[in-house]
Motif scaffolding. Structure first.
Motif, PDB file in Angstrom:
ATOM      1  N   PRO A 185       3.400  -3.999   2.242  1.00 37.42           N
ATOM      2  CA  PRO A 185       3.924  -5.032   1.606  1.00 37.42           C
ATOM      3  C   PRO A 185       3.051  -5.667   0.684  1.00 37.42           C
ATOM      4  O   PRO A 185       1.873  -6.055   1.309  1.00 37.42           O
ATOM      5  N   GLY A 186       3.031  -5.940  -0.713  1.00 37.35           N
ATOM      6  CA  GLY A 186       2.031  -6.552  -1.460  1.00 37.35           C
ATOM      7  C   GLY A 186       0.960  -5.562  -1.912  1.00 37.35           C
ATOM      8  O   GLY A 186       0.167  -6.022  -2.797  1.00 37.35           O
ATOM      9  N   GLY A 187       1.165  -4.249  -1.674  1.00 31.69           N
ATOM     10  CA  GLY A 187       0.212  -3.333  -2.061  1.00 31.69           C
ATOM     11  C   GLY A 187       0.663  -3.157  -3.441  1.00 31.69           C
ATOM     12  O   GLY A 187       1.655  -3.320  -4.117  1.00 31.69           O
ATOM     13  N   GLU A 235      12.091   0.189 -10.403  1.00 34.23           N
ATOM     14  CA  GLU A 235      12.699  -0.802 -10.156  1.00 34.23           C
ATOM     15  C   GLU A 235      13.849  -0.649  -9.413  1.00 34.23           C
ATOM     16  O   GLU A 235      14.156  -1.621  -8.485  1.00 34.23           O
ATOM     17  N   ALA A 236      14.652   0.639  -9.631  1.00 27.61           N
ATOM     18  CA  ALA A 236      15.868   0.826  -8.872  1.00 27.61           C
ATOM     19  C   ALA A 236      15.681   1.126  -7.475  1.00 27.61           C
ATOM     20  O   ALA A 236      16.634   1.053  -6.875  1.00 27.61           O
ATOM     21  N   THR A 237      14.352   1.150  -6.853  1.00 27.58           N
ATOM     22  CA  THR A 237      14.287   1.557  -5.587  1.00 27.58           C
ATOM     23  C   THR A 237      14.501   0.363  -4.793  1.00 27.58           C
ATOM     24  O   THR A 237      14.554   0.290  -3.552  1.00 27.58           O
ATOM     25  N   GLY A 238      14.359  -0.857  -5.502  1.00 24.90           N
ATOM     26  CA  GLY A 238      14.412  -2.229  -4.760  1.00 24.90           C
ATOM     27  C   GLY A 238      13.180  -2.551  -3.888  1.00 24.90           C
ATOM     28  O   GLY A 238      13.170  -3.596  -3.441  1.00 24.90           O
ATOM     29  N   LEU A 239      12.046  -1.720  -4.081  1.00 23.16           N
ATOM     30  CA  LEU A 239      10.907  -2.107  -3.354  1.00 23.16           C
ATOM     31  C   LEU A 239       9.806  -2.686  -4.251  1.00 23.16           C
ATOM     32  O   LEU A 239       8.535  -3.141  -3.876  1.00 23.16           O
ATOM     33  N   VAL A 240       9.905  -3.112  -5.555  1.00 20.07           N
ATOM     34  CA  VAL A 240       9.090  -3.650  -6.347  1.00 20.07           C
ATOM     35  C   VAL A 240       9.269  -5.460  -6.438  1.00 20.07           C
ATOM     36  O   VAL A 240      10.424  -5.756  -6.629  1.00 20.07           O
ATOM     37  N   ALA A 241       8.268  -6.133  -6.481  1.00 14.31           N
ATOM     38  CA  ALA A 241       8.203  -7.529  -6.571  1.00 14.31           C
ATOM     39  C   ALA A 241       8.268  -7.736  -7.805  1.00 14.31           C
ATOM     40  O   ALA A 241       7.382  -7.278  -8.534  1.00 14.31           O
ATOM     41  N   GLY A 242       9.152  -8.389  -8.447  1.00 14.90           N
ATOM     42  CA  GLY A 242       9.251  -8.756  -9.978  1.00 14.90           C
ATOM     43  C   GLY A 242       9.391  -7.552 -10.557  1.00 14.90           C
ATOM     44  O   GLY A 242      10.387  -6.611 -10.293  1.00 14.90           O
ATOM     45  N   SER A 243       8.888  -7.222 -11.696  1.00 14.00           N
ATOM     46  CA  SER A 243       9.114  -5.976 -12.724  1.00 14.00           C
ATOM     47  C   SER A 243       7.847  -5.151 -12.628  1.00 14.00           C
ATOM     48  O   SER A 243       6.809  -5.869 -12.354  1.00 14.00           O
ATOM     49  N   GLY A 299       4.497  11.191 -31.785  1.00 20.05           N
ATOM     50  CA  GLY A 299       5.296  10.068 -30.938  1.00 20.05           C
ATOM     51  C   GLY A 299       6.406  10.772 -30.232  1.00 20.05           C
ATOM     52  O   GLY A 299       7.162   9.967 -29.629  1.00 20.05           O
ATOM     53  N   LEU A 300       6.399  12.030 -30.198  1.00 17.49           N
ATOM     54  CA  LEU A 300       7.384  12.975 -29.350  1.00 17.49           C
ATOM     55  C   LEU A 300       6.948  12.399 -27.951  1.00 17.49           C
ATOM     56  O   LEU A 300       7.799  12.191 -26.865  1.00 17.49           O
ATOM     57  N   CYS A 301       5.829  12.467 -27.599  1.00 20.26           N
ATOM     58  CA  CYS A 301       5.202  12.236 -26.273  1.00 20.26           C
ATOM     59  C   CYS A 301       4.341  10.844 -26.134  1.00 20.26           C
ATOM     60  O   CYS A 301       3.723  10.519 -27.417  1.00 20.26           O
ATOM     61  N   ARG A 302       4.359  10.205 -24.925  1.00 24.53           N
ATOM     62  CA  ARG A 302       3.631   8.950 -25.193  1.00 24.53           C
ATOM     63  C   ARG A 302       2.531   8.973 -23.627  1.00 24.53           C
ATOM     64  O   ARG A 302       3.297   9.573 -22.761  1.00 24.53           O
ATOM     65  N   PHE A 303       1.554   8.550 -23.630  1.00 22.94           N
ATOM     66  CA  PHE A 303       0.710   8.248 -22.436  1.00 22.94           C
ATOM     67  C   PHE A 303       1.114   7.049 -21.675  1.00 22.94           C
ATOM     68  O   PHE A 303       0.496   5.938 -22.128  1.00 22.94           O
ATOM     69  N   GLY A 304       1.711   6.862 -20.525  1.00 19.01           N
ATOM     70  CA  GLY A 304       2.449   5.821 -19.935  1.00 19.01           C
ATOM     71  C   GLY A 304       1.432   5.357 -18.795  1.00 19.01           C
ATOM     72  O   GLY A 304       0.904   6.034 -18.049  1.00 19.01           O
ATOM     73  N   MET A 305       1.327   3.817 -18.742  1.00 24.67           N
ATOM     74  CA  MET A 305       0.730   3.126 -17.531  1.00 24.67           C
ATOM     75  C   MET A 305       1.677   2.488 -16.757  1.00 24.67           C
ATOM     76  O   MET A 305       2.660   1.763 -17.523  1.00 24.67           O
ATOM     77  N   PHE A 306       1.575   2.364 -15.633  1.00 22.96           N
ATOM     78  CA  PHE A 306       2.565   1.824 -14.563  1.00 22.96           C
ATOM     79  C   PHE A 306       1.917   1.171 -13.477  1.00 22.96           C
ATOM     80  O   PHE A 306       0.957   1.569 -12.905  1.00 22.96           O
ATOM     81  N   ARG A 307       2.472  -0.357 -13.349  1.00 19.97           N
ATOM     82  CA  ARG A 307       1.563  -1.062 -12.216  1.00 19.97           C
ATOM     83  C   ARG A 307       2.941  -1.891 -11.646  1.00 19.97           C
ATOM     84  O   ARG A 307       3.520  -2.434 -12.258  1.00 19.97           O
ATOM     85  N   ALA A 308       2.929  -1.676 -10.269  1.00 21.52           N
ATOM     86  CA  ALA A 308       4.139  -2.308  -9.463  1.00 21.52           C
ATOM     87  C   ALA A 308       3.323  -2.850  -8.241  1.00 21.52           C
ATOM     88  O   ALA A 308       2.504  -2.247  -7.632  1.00 21.52           O
ATOM     89  N   VAL A 309       3.802  -3.953  -7.886  1.00 26.57           N
ATOM     90  CA  VAL A 309       3.548  -4.582  -6.473  1.00 26.57           C
ATOM     91  C   VAL A 309       4.526  -4.340  -5.499  1.00 26.57           C
ATOM     92  O   VAL A 309       6.131  -4.754  -5.777  1.00 26.57           O
ATOM     93  N   ARG A 310       4.409  -3.913  -4.209  1.00 26.68           N
ATOM     94  CA  ARG A 310       5.360  -3.833  -3.290  1.00 26.68           C
ATOM     95  C   ARG A 310       5.963  -4.958  -2.956  1.00 26.68           C
ATOM     96  O   ARG A 310       5.335  -5.918  -2.612  1.00 26.68           O
ATOM     97  N   ALA A 311       7.205  -5.126  -3.008  1.00 28.12           N
ATOM     98  CA  ALA A 311       7.889  -6.306  -2.507  1.00 28.12           C
ATOM     99  C   ALA A 311       7.553  -6.544  -1.074  1.00 28.12           C
ATOM    100  O   ALA A 311       7.250  -5.602  -0.033  1.00 28.12           O
ATOM    101  N   GLN A 312       7.545  -7.913  -0.497  1.00 26.43           N
ATOM    102  CA  GLN A 312       7.318  -8.370   0.807  1.00 26.43           C
ATOM    103  C   GLN A 312       8.416  -8.001   1.829  1.00 26.43           C
ATOM    104  O   GLN A 312       8.987  -9.132   2.479  1.00 26.43           O
TER     105      GLN A 312
END
Length: 313
Positions: A185-187, A235-243, A299-312
């Motif tokens: 949690p918070g990771g 986000e659909a996991t329900g495990l993300v704090a915020g967005s 533009g067919l492909c993109r290099f994506g970056m993702f950051r998420a915080v685990r909900a408490q």
């Protein structure tokens, strides 16, 4: 040597590479096909010789500037650390590197940031090579594991880190849940991936489906997610704090594709080291690298970056 002879040799080499490319597709069938592909790439040593121990794209700045190929790969790790705000974390922070390859990023995280890193890959050969390359006093360990069913209890790590592993995952929703499940949690989750344009917003047309089919079949990929789609899975996991925070690093990483081909020209000692079979194996990858450059450049492909915080919870 006449110009005609040189051109003839070049045409023969191109023909050999294209023929090998067409006859030896590495289509995804199961996790075993991914493991065997990486086992082969690791055991023959060609990928490591040209790409170093960072088997991922480089970061050339935005806008991009000329940079040493291997330096750009190491810079990518530091840029990802800063973007994910991991440089604000204390020494001893526990990190799971999912899809660690032969451990290049894991070693930087342990050496330069003082993190305690465990790298996992589905390839036994990659684990063996990562262990060989890692000094015994560095806090980086490696083991075989499946990112679709990680062997760790819930809440095991402070950080989950992943570079370019997602395209090998057959179910992106399961992959997203596993990445978040093993976070405390918070990771913090920080991931980087090859992504397809979101075809819900703009469907693939004309030549695009044909190119995507080749990019999937040649390097054992079941599918690319879109940046928007994978953020939704997280986000659909329900495990993300915020967005989920996302970014597009396509321009910063784009020079990597042609630069990787250029390495085979400016480092001809590889021809001596690996012989005729190594030359054929190297030429076999050129069409895919060129298609990757086309896909990411158009533009067919993109290099994506993702950051998420685990909900408490």
């Amino acid at each position: 040597m006449t110009v005609f002879l040189v051109l003839t040799i070049l045409l023969v080499l191109v023909a050999v590479g294209v023929t090998s490319y067409l006859l030896t597709a590495r289509r995804y069938r199961s996790a075993d096909t991914v493991a065997s592909s990486y086992d082969q790439w690791t055991s023959d040593g060609i990928l490591e010789f040209y790409w170093g121990d960072h088997i991922h794209l480089g970061h050339y700045g935005d806008p991009p500037r000329r940079k040493d190929f291997l330096r750009a790969k190491a810079d990518f790790v530091h840029e990802m650390v800063r973007w994910g705000r991991l440089d604000q974390l204390p020494k001893g922070t526990t990190v799971l590197d999912v899809g660690c390859g032969i451990g290049g990023s894991s070693r930087i995280l342990a050496r330069d940031y003082g993190f305690s890193v465990l790298g996992v890959t589905i390839s036994p050969q990659q684990v063996e090579r990562a262990q060989q390359l890692t000094p015994p006093d560095l806090d980086a360990r490696f083991q075989v594991d499946d990112a679709m069913a990680l062997s760790f209890p819930d809440g095991s790590f402070d950080v989950v880190w992943s570079i370019e592993a997602g395209p090998h995952m057959p179910d992106k929703a399961v992959f997203a849940k596993e990445l978040l499940r093993v976070l405390k949690p918070g990771g913090i989750l920080v991931a980087a991936d090859w992504n397809q344009r979101d075809d819900r917003q703009r469907p693939l047309t004309g030549w695009e489906p044909l190119v995507m089919r080749q990019l999937l079949d040649q390097w054992s990929h079941p599918a690319f997610a879109s940046i928007e789609g994978f953020a939704e899975h997280l986000e659909a996991t329900g495990l993300v704090a915020g967005s989920v925070e996302t970014a597009d690093w396509t321009q910063a990483t784009l020079p990597s594709w042609l630069d990787s081909i250029w390495q085979g020209i400016v480092r001809p000692q590889g021809l001596i080291k690996f012989g005729p079979s190594g030359l054929v194996k190297s030429l076999r990858e050129v069409p895919t690298l060129l298609l990757m450059r086309l896909a990411f450049g158009s533009g067919l492909c993109r290099f994506g970056m993702f950051r998420a915080v685990r909900a408490q919870r």
